[in-house]
Design an enzyme around this catalytic site. Sequence first.
Site, short mmCIF file in Angstrom:
data_model
loop_
_atom_site.label_atom_id
_atom_site.label_comp_id
_atom_site.label_asym_id
_atom_site.label_seq_id
_atom_site.Cartn_x
_atom_site.Cartn_y
_atom_site.Cartn_z
N ALA A 8 17.79 -34.13 -24.97
CA ALA A 8 18.56 -33.35 -23.99
C ALA A 8 17.82 -32.10 -23.54
CB ALA A 8 19.91 -32.97 -24.59
N ARG A 27 38.11 -35.60 -20.97
CA ARG A 27 37.55 -36.61 -20.06
C ARG A 27 38.45 -36.77 -18.84
NH1 ARG A 27 35.51 -39.53 -25.02
NH2 ARG A 27 37.51 -40.44 -25.53
N CYS A 81 31.77 -28.86 -31.32
CA CYS A 81 32.68 -29.51 -32.27
C CYS A 81 32.38 -29.05 -33.70
CB CYS A 81 32.58 -31.02 -32.16
SG CYS A 81 30.96 -31.67 -32.47
N ASP A 121 21.10 -39.49 -23.69
CA ASP A 121 21.26 -39.40 -25.14
C ASP A 121 19.91 -39.74 -25.77
OD1 ASP A 121 24.05 -39.59 -27.11
OD2 ASP A 121 22.11 -40.14 -28.01
N SER A 122 19.58 -39.06 -26.87
CA SER A 122 18.28 -39.33 -27.49
C SER A 122 18.28 -40.68 -28.22
CB SER A 122 17.92 -38.20 -28.46
OG SER A 122 18.94 -38.04 -29.39
N PHE A 159 24.28 -35.85 -23.96
CA PHE A 159 24.79 -36.28 -25.27
C PHE A 159 25.92 -37.29 -25.05
CE2 PHE A 159 23.51 -31.80 -25.39
CZ PHE A 159 22.55 -31.79 -26.38
N ASP A 186 27.99 -31.88 -24.47
CA ASP A 186 28.83 -32.17 -25.64
C ASP A 186 27.95 -32.57 -26.82
OD1 ASP A 186 31.03 -32.61 -27.27
OD2 ASP A 186 31.31 -34.66 -26.56
N1 SAH Z 1 29.99 -36.81 -25.68
C1 SAH Z 1 30.17 -37.92 -26.58
C2 SAH Z 1 30.00 -37.55 -28.04
C3 SAH Z 1 28.69 -36.90 -28.37
S1 SAH Z 1 28.17 -37.17 -30.00
C4 SAH Z 1 31.53 -38.58 -26.32
O1 SAH Z 1 32.36 -38.03 -25.59
O2 SAH Z 1 31.77 -39.65 -26.87
C5 SAH Z 1 26.58 -36.48 -29.97
C6 SAH Z 1 25.50 -37.37 -29.37
O3 SAH Z 1 24.35 -36.55 -29.20
C7 SAH Z 1 25.05 -38.54 -30.22
O4 SAH Z 1 25.20 -39.73 -29.50
C8 SAH Z 1 23.57 -38.27 -30.51
O5 SAH Z 1 22.77 -39.45 -30.45
C9 SAH Z 1 23.19 -37.35 -29.40
N2 SAH Z 1 22.08 -36.42 -29.66
C10 SAH Z 1 21.82 -35.72 -30.78
N3 SAH Z 1 20.75 -34.92 -30.59
C11 SAH Z 1 20.34 -35.10 -29.32
C12 SAH Z 1 19.30 -34.56 -28.52
N4 SAH Z 1 18.46 -33.62 -29.01
N5 SAH Z 1 19.17 -34.98 -27.25
C13 SAH Z 1 20.00 -35.91 -26.74
N6 SAH Z 1 21.00 -36.46 -27.45
C14 SAH Z 1 21.17 -36.07 -28.72
#
Ligand code: SAH
Length: 395
Positions: free
Chosen positions: A281, A213, A339, A251-252, A229, A299
């Site tokens: 996404a 970040r 991850c 985010d979904s 995400f 991410d």
């Molecule tokens: N980038 C974040 C961590 C991501 S965790 C950080 O730095 O804190 C993954 C995230 O992806 C979760 O919040 C989850 O709700 C979201 N997610 C999962 N599938 C998704 C999709 N198809 N579209 C959008 N978001 C999604």
Amino acid sequence: MSLKDIRLKRGKEESLDRFHPWVFSGALAEPLPSGLEEGETVTVHTHDGRLVGTGHFQIGSIAVRILEFGAGEIAPDFYLERLKDALALRKALGLAREDNNAYRLVHGEGDFLPGLVIDIYGPTAVVQAHSPGMHFARHDVARAITELPDLGVRNVYYKSETTLPYKAHLDPQNTYLVGDFETSVATENSLQFNIDWLRGQKTGFFLDQRDNRELLRRYSHGRRVLNMFCYTGGFSVYALKGEAASVHSVDSSEKAITLTDANVKLNFPDTDRHRSYAEDAFKFLDNMEKGAYDLIILDPPAFAKHRSALRNALRGYQKLNVKAFEKIAPGGIVFTFSCSQAVSREQFRLAVFSAAAQSRRRIRILHQLTQPADHPVNIYHPEGEYLKGLVLYVE
Ligand code: SAH
């Protein structure tokens, strides 16, 4: 009380002699000691009686997690001593500061405490047990946390409902072992974050992206940033701090969007540079205009939680990255991550490489990223390395 003893099959001590902390179930000689219960602390000996170490027994493919090599017991102040070492490292890293009170204090095997994770958010520690042995040790761990000189933690929240093996029937309750709710706001590099350990994923925040970040902040100036995400909006807040022209967070999960909006507001109460979208996404990337963004962060959650899901995961990474490469403005920058522990650094790079070739754009690697130093990798336990990232320049 003397500990029950487990014997290894002939030759099965090899990886343990190289300090790898896991004993797999296939290495155990039969019969196991009678009355042996899951989570018990046991000693491990080679087939001819040489002491290997002491650890937590568990039913499953990892049968023992070694806590102490070459010792036949766990000292009474074992947890306090290990936590002191862990805190000394975080202090050496310069993470425990007035303007940074959010960091990982214990990263399992990386801190020689297999099965245990402790994240610090100001006056509160959030503890996760990943093994029955650590579940049974939770009160000792909590006491050790509060006894740590100059850690300044007054509350210990235990959150293991989703991390312990379901089949162990431990029925853990998420609860405060010490203290109570005090504040949910923690500080990372002078930025403030509302952390919801009660309802959030993992311990409530992804501390493992801190350094990434910070790097993103430096690239954000004047750019139109898309944070896919976004979860709690960590990258979004840093992009705003870096004077991005605009930041869009996707985010979904509606809950994640609420958390992101709250964190943006906490740091930039009057900004009109941020917008958020509760959307899928993949759909968002399909529908967005070409050239609408100069910096895109990808991410996603772990696409492969287990080896069996590997092929699909790699395809998922490729699909996601192609969409970003096709749409990003010329001279754009992509921060892309995986991850998934089951996906190797090489495999991830190959998936991103395939996506690049498919997009037919000229792309260069600017940075190769990993987890930060408060998520250390025990050199004898390479499985502890899980976060992989690439920063790419797309012409
Ligand atoms: N980038 C974040 C961590 C991501 S965790 C950080 O730095 O804190 C993954 C995230 O992806 C979760 O919040 C989850 O709700 C979201 N997610 C999962 N599938 C998704 C999709 N198809 N579209 C959008 N978001 C999604």
